[in-house]
Scaffold this motif. Structure first.
Motif, mmCIF file in Angstrom:
data_model
loop_
_atom_site.group_PDB
_atom_site.id
_atom_site.type_symbol
_atom_site.label_atom_id
_atom_site.label_comp_id
_atom_site.label_asym_id
_atom_site.label_seq_id
_atom_site.Cartn_x
_atom_site.Cartn_y
_atom_site.Cartn_z
ATOM 1 N N MET A 103 -31.915 8.236 -7.392
ATOM 2 C CA MET A 103 -30.468 8.079 -7.500
ATOM 3 C C MET A 103 -30.034 7.994 -8.960
ATOM 4 N N LEU A 104 -28.975 8.743 -9.283
ATOM 5 C CA LEU A 104 -28.379 8.720 -10.618
ATOM 6 C C LEU A 104 -27.070 7.951 -10.544
ATOM 7 N N PHE A 105 -26.919 6.957 -11.418
ATOM 8 C CA PHE A 105 -25.680 6.165 -11.443
ATOM 9 C C PHE A 105 -24.832 6.622 -12.618
ATOM 10 N N LEU A 106 -23.549 6.920 -12.352
ATOM 11 C CA LEU A 106 -22.622 7.369 -13.395
ATOM 12 C C LEU A 106 -21.483 6.370 -13.554
ATOM 13 N N GLY A 107 -21.351 5.789 -14.730
ATOM 14 C CA GLY A 107 -20.282 4.823 -14.982
ATOM 15 C C GLY A 107 -20.661 3.893 -16.108
ATOM 16 N N ASP A 108 -19.663 3.371 -16.806
ATOM 17 C CA ASP A 108 -19.895 2.495 -17.959
ATOM 18 C C ASP A 108 -20.075 1.053 -17.485
ATOM 19 N N ASN A 109 -21.323 0.612 -17.420
ATOM 20 C CA ASN A 109 -21.589 -0.732 -16.897
ATOM 21 C C ASN A 109 -21.300 -1.836 -17.912
ATOM 22 N N GLN A 110 -20.672 -1.511 -19.034
ATOM 23 C CA GLN A 110 -20.149 -2.547 -19.909
ATOM 24 C C GLN A 110 -18.896 -3.181 -19.306
ATOM 25 N N HIS A 111 -18.283 -2.472 -18.361
ATOM 26 C CA HIS A 111 -17.130 -3.025 -17.648
ATOM 27 C C HIS A 111 -17.651 -3.884 -16.495
ATOM 28 N N PRO A 112 -17.180 -5.115 -16.348
ATOM 29 C CA PRO A 112 -17.710 -6.022 -15.319
ATOM 30 C C PRO A 112 -17.689 -5.451 -13.910
ATOM 31 N N GLU A 113 -16.632 -4.716 -13.547
ATOM 32 C CA GLU A 113 -16.563 -4.138 -12.207
ATOM 33 C C GLU A 113 -17.694 -3.136 -11.978
ATOM 34 N N VAL A 114 -17.893 -2.270 -12.952
ATOM 35 C CA VAL A 114 -18.928 -1.238 -12.837
ATOM 36 C C VAL A 114 -20.311 -1.883 -12.829
ATOM 37 N N ALA A 115 -20.490 -2.905 -13.656
ATOM 38 C CA ALA A 115 -21.780 -3.610 -13.696
ATOM 39 C C ALA A 115 -22.101 -4.220 -12.338
ATOM 40 N N ALA A 116 -21.086 -4.753 -11.636
ATOM 41 C CA ALA A 116 -21.313 -5.337 -10.318
ATOM 42 C C ALA A 116 -21.697 -4.268 -9.303
ATOM 43 N N ARG A 117 -21.083 -3.084 -9.400
ATOM 44 C CA ARG A 117 -21.433 -1.988 -8.497
ATOM 45 C C ARG A 117 -22.882 -1.537 -8.732
ATOM 46 N N LEU A 118 -23.257 -1.449 -9.990
ATOM 47 C CA LEU A 118 -24.629 -1.069 -10.320
ATOM 48 C C LEU A 118 -25.616 -2.133 -9.847
ATOM 49 N N ALA A 119 -25.257 -3.398 -10.000
ATOM 50 C CA ALA A 119 -26.150 -4.485 -9.566
ATOM 51 C C ALA A 119 -26.384 -4.425 -8.058
ATOM 52 N N GLY A 120 -25.331 -4.145 -7.284
ATOM 53 C CA GLY A 120 -25.489 -4.016 -5.840
ATOM 54 C C GLY A 120 -26.387 -2.856 -5.475
ATOM 55 N N CYS A 121 -26.233 -1.758 -6.196
ATOM 56 C CA CYS A 121 -27.080 -0.577 -5.981
ATOM 57 C C CYS A 121 -28.536 -0.893 -6.296
ATOM 58 N N ARG A 122 -28.783 -1.526 -7.428
ATOM 59 C CA ARG A 122 -30.158 -1.884 -7.835
ATOM 60 C C ARG A 122 -30.817 -2.797 -6.795
ATOM 61 N N GLU A 123 -30.036 -3.706 -6.252
ATOM 62 C CA GLU A 123 -30.561 -4.675 -5.288
ATOM 63 C C GLU A 123 -31.120 -3.963 -4.056
ATOM 64 N N VAL A 124 -30.411 -2.956 -3.587
ATOM 65 C CA VAL A 124 -30.874 -2.190 -2.426
ATOM 66 C C VAL A 124 -32.115 -1.373 -2.774
ATOM 67 N N LEU A 125 -32.073 -0.708 -3.921
ATOM 68 C CA LEU A 125 -33.206 0.142 -4.310
ATOM 69 C C LEU A 125 -34.476 -0.677 -4.514
ATOM 70 N N ALA A 126 -34.321 -1.914 -4.977
ATOM 71 C CA ALA A 126 -35.489 -2.759 -5.233
ATOM 72 C C ALA A 126 -36.263 -3.072 -3.963
ATOM 73 N N SER A 127 -35.584 -3.012 -2.824
ATOM 74 C CA SER A 127 -36.250 -3.320 -1.559
ATOM 75 C C SER A 127 -36.478 -2.065 -0.723
ATOM 76 N N SER A 128 -36.470 -0.907 -1.367
ATOM 77 C CA SER A 128 -36.683 0.358 -0.657
ATOM 78 C C SER A 128 -37.681 1.210 -1.435
ATOM 79 N N ALA A 129 -37.998 2.369 -0.891
ATOM 80 C CA ALA A 129 -38.914 3.284 -1.565
ATOM 81 C C ALA A 129 -38.190 4.155 -2.583
ATOM 82 N N ALA A 130 -36.858 4.095 -2.594
ATOM 83 C CA ALA A 130 -36.073 4.896 -3.528
ATOM 84 C C ALA A 130 -36.052 4.243 -4.911
ATOM 85 N N MET A 131 -35.662 5.030 -5.919
ATOM 86 C CA MET A 131 -35.630 4.526 -7.284
ATOM 87 C C MET A 131 -34.364 4.982 -7.995
ATOM 88 N N LEU A 132 -34.056 4.294 -9.074
ATOM 89 C CA LEU A 132 -32.918 4.659 -9.912
ATOM 90 C C LEU A 132 -33.408 5.655 -10.960
#
Length: 334
Positions: free
Chosen positions: A187-216
């Motif tokens: 998975m490719l994530f597109l967005g500026d995670n310096q913005h708190p909203e975007v960082a939260a979206r990325l964190a949620g995505c990472r959380e799922v990937l960490a418990s799956s076979a998929a990767m960022l």
């Protein structure tokens, strides 16, 4: 004896009250459209005021209450050009704010961060920030003016300003869970995670990937525009990054990314599945239609309006509020 509307008669609130058979406070409330006054009484007071030419003296009321009854709404992103004023989410929030502020008898002064000093000089009673800046630094700048303040975005550590925002972390999880369920593994994530909203979206995505076979496969910062999304995907392909899914921090980014993939010979969703965020009109109008995480801009604006009026009038406790999001599945993610 002068009749209503006679030029010799000076139209006053007292005269309106006398002719309408109500008290002065009822006249004041009725002319503000207050729901504390019965509809038939509001109609009678309004009719009498019109007949004798009475108008509320806003300047006098402001001097009396020491309030301008104006809320400054500051759009943070515009001064850098990374989000257009025509962004449907911003427009929906502005509409929602008007829906909340107008019945409460507040005017809205729309401005940008760079021009807020002028807004402050005009005596705004409170501030609504639409956007927090990288790391939330804009909040601290505006907070220094000492006005009641509410922000749209994501709570920031160390900043005590009340925040109204969507469930960004949950939205990130929804997008990643959907893509993983579709069998996507890089998975490719597109967005500026310096913005708190975007960082939260990325964190949620990472959380799922960490418990799956998929990767960022990568995180590529970019502005909230289609052009930025296209450039980011082009750079990833040129750099040899392998990916079969894109989670974009906005639908405009997702649309630009999808278009760039098509230009380079990739098929969406066969080769790359795409999910955006916001569920803006471009998501359903795009070809192929884009899956997206929906957030309700009008509801957000109304919540922001209620929150700032509560702070200005001392009826709110200054707590933050999180609004729900939902996944809307369309063709772009199969």
């Amino acid at each position: 004896m002068n009749k209503p509307g006679d030029p010799a008669e000076r139209p006053t609130m007292e005269r309106v009250a006398e002719l309408a058979g109500v008290s002065k406070i009822t006249v004041s409330r009725a002319l503000r459209g207050s729901e504390l006054v019965r509809p038939e009484v509001r109609e009678r007071v309004t009719r009498v005021a019109k007949q004798i030419g009475y108008r509320v003296n806003v300047a006098a009321r402001s001097l009396r209450t020491r309030r301008s009854r104006t809320i400054a709404v500051v759009i943070e992103q515009l001064d850098r050009g990374d989000r257009p004023i025509a962004d449907p989410l911003l427009l929906a929030m502005i509409g929602g704010l008007l829906e909340a502020l107008t019945p409460a008898d507040y005017a809205m002064l729309l401005t940008t961060n760079e021009h807020f000093l002028a807004a402050s000089a005009m005596g705004a009673d409170g501030v609504v920030m639409l956007g927090e800046g990288e790391g939330g630094h804009r909040l601290a700048q505006i907070e220094a003016f000492g006005l009641p303040m509410v922000a749209w975005g994501e709570p920031v550590s160390g900043v005590k300003i009340p925040v109204v925002g969507s469930a960004n972390h949950a939205g990130g999880r929804l997008a990643a869970e959907h893509l993983v369920a579709k069998g996507r593994s890089r998975m490719l994530f597109l967005g500026d995670n310096q913005h708190p909203e975007v960082a939260a979206r990325l964190a949620g995505c990472r959380e799922v990937l960490a418990s799956s076979a998929a990767m960022l496969a990568g995180v590529l910062p970019c502005a909230f525009t289609a052009e930025a999304g296209a450039r980011a995907v082009g750079a990833a392909i040129a750099g040899g990054t392998a990916f079969d899914a894109i989670f974009a921090a906005s639908d405009f980014i997702a649309a630009g990314a999808s278009d760039e993939l098509a230009t380079r010979g990739f098929t969406v969703p066969r080769d790359v599945a795409v999910v955006g965020f916001d569920d803006a009109p471009i998501a359903s109008a795009h070809r192929p239609p884009l899956s997206s995480i929906r957030q309700d801009g009008a509801a957000a604006g109304r919540a922001l309006g209620r929150a700032i009026v509560g702070l200005v009038e001392g009826t709110a406790d200054g707590s933050s509020e999180q609004l729900p999001v939902e996944l809307v599945v369309r063709e772009s993610s199969g």
